[in-house]
Write an enzyme that holds these catalytic residues in place. Sequence first.
Site, mmCIF file in Angstrom:
data_model
loop_
_atom_site.group_PDB
_atom_site.id
_atom_site.type_symbol
_atom_site.label_atom_id
_atom_site.label_comp_id
_atom_site.label_asym_id
_atom_site.label_seq_id
_atom_site.Cartn_x
_atom_site.Cartn_y
_atom_site.Cartn_z
ATOM 1 N N CYS A 98 15.055 18.367 -10.973
ATOM 2 C CA CYS A 98 15.795 18.798 -9.779
ATOM 3 C C CYS A 98 15.100 18.419 -8.475
ATOM 4 O O CYS A 98 15.640 18.659 -7.397
ATOM 5 C CB CYS A 98 16.024 20.303 -9.811
ATOM 6 N N GLU A 126 19.344 13.517 -12.636
ATOM 7 C CA GLU A 126 18.705 13.627 -13.949
ATOM 8 C C GLU A 126 19.770 13.558 -15.035
ATOM 9 O O GLU A 126 19.532 13.938 -16.173
ATOM 10 C CB GLU A 126 17.867 14.899 -14.050
ATOM 11 N N HIS A 133 15.520 26.166 -4.526
ATOM 12 C CA HIS A 133 16.272 25.520 -5.604
ATOM 13 C C HIS A 133 16.894 26.667 -6.411
ATOM 14 O O HIS A 133 16.196 27.612 -6.782
ATOM 15 C CB HIS A 133 15.335 24.681 -6.474
HETATM 16 P P1 HMG Z 1 18.079 35.196 -21.146
HETATM 17 O O1 HMG Z 1 16.703 35.099 -21.657
HETATM 18 O O2 HMG Z 1 19.197 35.269 -22.116
HETATM 19 O O3 HMG Z 1 18.243 36.403 -20.114
HETATM 20 O O4 HMG Z 1 18.403 33.941 -20.240
HETATM 21 P P2 HMG Z 1 17.278 37.644 -19.846
HETATM 22 O O5 HMG Z 1 17.161 38.447 -21.069
HETATM 23 O O6 HMG Z 1 16.043 37.164 -19.126
HETATM 24 O O7 HMG Z 1 18.192 38.442 -18.817
HETATM 25 C C1 HMG Z 1 18.495 37.907 -17.575
HETATM 26 C C2 HMG Z 1 18.598 39.055 -16.569
HETATM 27 O O8 HMG Z 1 19.769 39.835 -16.881
HETATM 28 C C3 HMG Z 1 17.416 40.037 -16.634
HETATM 29 O O9 HMG Z 1 17.180 40.418 -15.292
HETATM 30 C C4 HMG Z 1 17.992 41.210 -17.419
HETATM 31 O O10 HMG Z 1 17.332 42.443 -17.161
HETATM 32 C C5 HMG Z 1 19.421 41.210 -16.914
HETATM 33 P P3 HMG Z 1 15.665 40.543 -14.758
HETATM 34 O O11 HMG Z 1 15.033 41.600 -15.549
HETATM 35 O O12 HMG Z 1 15.055 39.165 -15.007
HETATM 36 O O13 HMG Z 1 15.822 40.817 -13.305
HETATM 37 N N1 HMG Z 1 20.388 41.896 -17.798
HETATM 38 C C6 HMG Z 1 21.378 42.684 -17.339
HETATM 39 N N2 HMG Z 1 21.708 43.072 -16.086
HETATM 40 C C7 HMG Z 1 22.810 43.890 -15.943
HETATM 41 N N3 HMG Z 1 23.548 44.334 -17.015
HETATM 42 C C8 HMG Z 1 23.227 43.963 -18.268
HETATM 43 C C9 HMG Z 1 22.114 43.115 -18.479
HETATM 44 N N4 HMG Z 1 21.532 42.562 -19.564
HETATM 45 C C10 HMG Z 1 20.483 41.824 -19.138
HETATM 46 N N5 HMG Z 1 23.969 44.417 -19.287
HETATM 47 C C11 HMG Z 1 17.374 32.298 -18.800
HETATM 48 C C12 HMG Z 1 17.896 33.713 -18.926
HETATM 49 C C13 HMG Z 1 17.182 31.996 -17.317
HETATM 50 C C14 HMG Z 1 16.056 32.150 -19.537
HETATM 51 C C15 HMG Z 1 18.421 31.311 -19.404
HETATM 52 O O14 HMG Z 1 19.639 31.417 -18.727
HETATM 53 C C16 HMG Z 1 17.954 29.868 -19.346
HETATM 54 O O15 HMG Z 1 17.239 29.377 -20.221
HETATM 55 N N6 HMG Z 1 18.401 29.093 -18.289
HETATM 56 C C17 HMG Z 1 18.042 27.707 -18.108
HETATM 57 C C18 HMG Z 1 16.627 27.520 -17.575
HETATM 58 C C19 HMG Z 1 16.494 27.931 -16.135
HETATM 59 O O16 HMG Z 1 17.429 27.997 -15.375
HETATM 60 N N7 HMG Z 1 15.223 28.139 -15.688
HETATM 61 C C20 HMG Z 1 14.947 28.467 -14.306
HETATM 62 C C21 HMG Z 1 13.591 27.935 -13.836
HETATM 63 S S1 HMG Z 1 13.378 26.214 -14.212
HETATM 64 C C22 HMG Z 1 14.308 25.389 -13.002
HETATM 65 O O17 HMG Z 1 14.772 25.975 -12.075
HETATM 66 C C23 HMG Z 1 14.541 23.926 -13.204
HETATM 67 C C24 HMG Z 1 15.928 23.531 -13.662
HETATM 68 O O18 HMG Z 1 16.859 23.624 -12.600
HETATM 69 C C25 HMG Z 1 15.892 22.103 -14.239
HETATM 70 C C26 HMG Z 1 15.317 20.980 -13.387
HETATM 71 O O19 HMG Z 1 14.353 21.091 -12.661
HETATM 72 O O20 HMG Z 1 15.846 19.878 -13.554
HETATM 73 C C27 HMG Z 1 16.441 24.434 -14.779
#
Ligand code: HMG
Length: 381
Positions: free
Chosen positions: A111, A79, A233
């Site tokens: 992906c 991609e 994935h």
């Molecule tokens: P965010 O919104 O900044 O993070 O980004 P958050 O607020 O959701 O926090 C993440 C985790 O850290 C949470 O854990 C928090 O509690 C924890 P959870 O509650 O979910 O278990 N946390 C802490 N833990 C310990 N100490 C601390 C602390 N603070 C917070 N101090 C997000 C997260 C994934 C949204 C962002 O990184 C993002 O946008 N990533 C890109 C998109 C992505 O990977 N999506 C996944 C599904 S889609 C997919 O897999 C397809 C893809 O590969 C593309 C394709 O298909 O081509 C992406």
Amino acid sequence: MKIGIDKIGFYVPKLYLDIETLAINREVDPMKYKKGLMLDKMAVAPLNQDIISMGVNAAHSILTKEDIEKIDMVLFATESSIDQSKAAATHLISLLSLKKNIRALELKHACYALTAAIQFAKNHVKENPESKVLVVGSDIAKYGIKTDGEPTQGAGAIALIISKDPCIAEIENVSGLYADDIYDFWRPSYSPYAMVDGQYSNEMYKKFFLESYEDYLKKSRHKKEDIDAFIFHIPYAKLGLKTLSLIEPNIESNLYQYFNQSIVYNQQVGNIYTGSLYLSLVSLLEQGEMKDNSRIGLFSYGSGAVAEFYTIKLVNGYKNHLNKIYHEKLLENRKALSIESYESLISTHLTNDIKFEDENESYCELKEISHQQRKYNIKAV
Ligand code: HMG
């Protein structure tokens, strides 16, 4: 006739950014990235490694002369395409000295495309039992500086050979499927960076897992207990862990031990999009102790979105056909980047008229772009 994965290998570029360095510079508690997302290092591609050279490097690490003689189809999943018309697979014909009576094409579906390519390859071998198919997934994941997705970037390539009487695993026949028209993650052709609705993408990933897994159970008549390990994935490891907990609440279950073994490499590399699920497979096979004949469930997800859940069965003696030491060295012998060098690398977008010195660090490197064409350097071996 058994058809499946005869060989599997990967390549990651020689540079990485430590996730703690990124967190400190973004004024984020490092524990958010390390524990919250379960990340460790992010592979970063130098300018002379693109999806083609990374794909060639991954393929070169598994190919023998005999494979090359038998390969009559090469499928390149990505991609991060570098051309809207010319297929990445055509570069592999010259760079890997493949024969020219061959079907060569590039596939895209976020992906998921590498899984689609593997299934197409399996069907090709079914019709042509003597042939081998080279399947490559290669990507550079870029969300851009100071975005939420920034810690989940990565770069790397996977290569597999699909054939009859495979040395590693048979691909079983049933696939659970689920697809729908959604905008969770996408990249318009004019943008070098992905767009993402982060929390929505997490929710869709989990929903699509449950739907495709249920479809698989219904079609196969298998139960959860018939599957020895589940791999996912891995955009970041924590999402796989949370998804596993949807079907296995007991954290003492062996499924968690196998899951932890399956993310060792991903945590060192980051999201490599098409290759992430298969990097997790290599990690499980090389870092784990799966017994011969174990059944592994694979969850493939591609935003946009489509999901496929299918199973493979390890064959006797599969451990003898892995490349553990080479892969561990590849990951160990990388150079850490400063935040400034990382920012400069990910915000540079190559255009015409650029020439690189031969670094000879990897088998294949980008040499130049001139007359709007890419040329590569192949190291003499
Ligand atoms: P965010 O919104 O900044 O993070 O980004 P958050 O607020 O959701 O926090 C993440 C985790 O850290 C949470 O854990 C928090 O509690 C924890 P959870 O509650 O979910 O278990 N946390 C802490 N833990 C310990 N100490 C601390 C602390 N603070 C917070 N101090 C997000 C997260 C994934 C949204 C962002 O990184 C993002 O946008 N990533 C890109 C998109 C992505 O990977 N999506 C996944 C599904 S889609 C997919 O897999 C397809 C893809 O590969 C593309 C394709 O298909 O081509 C992406």
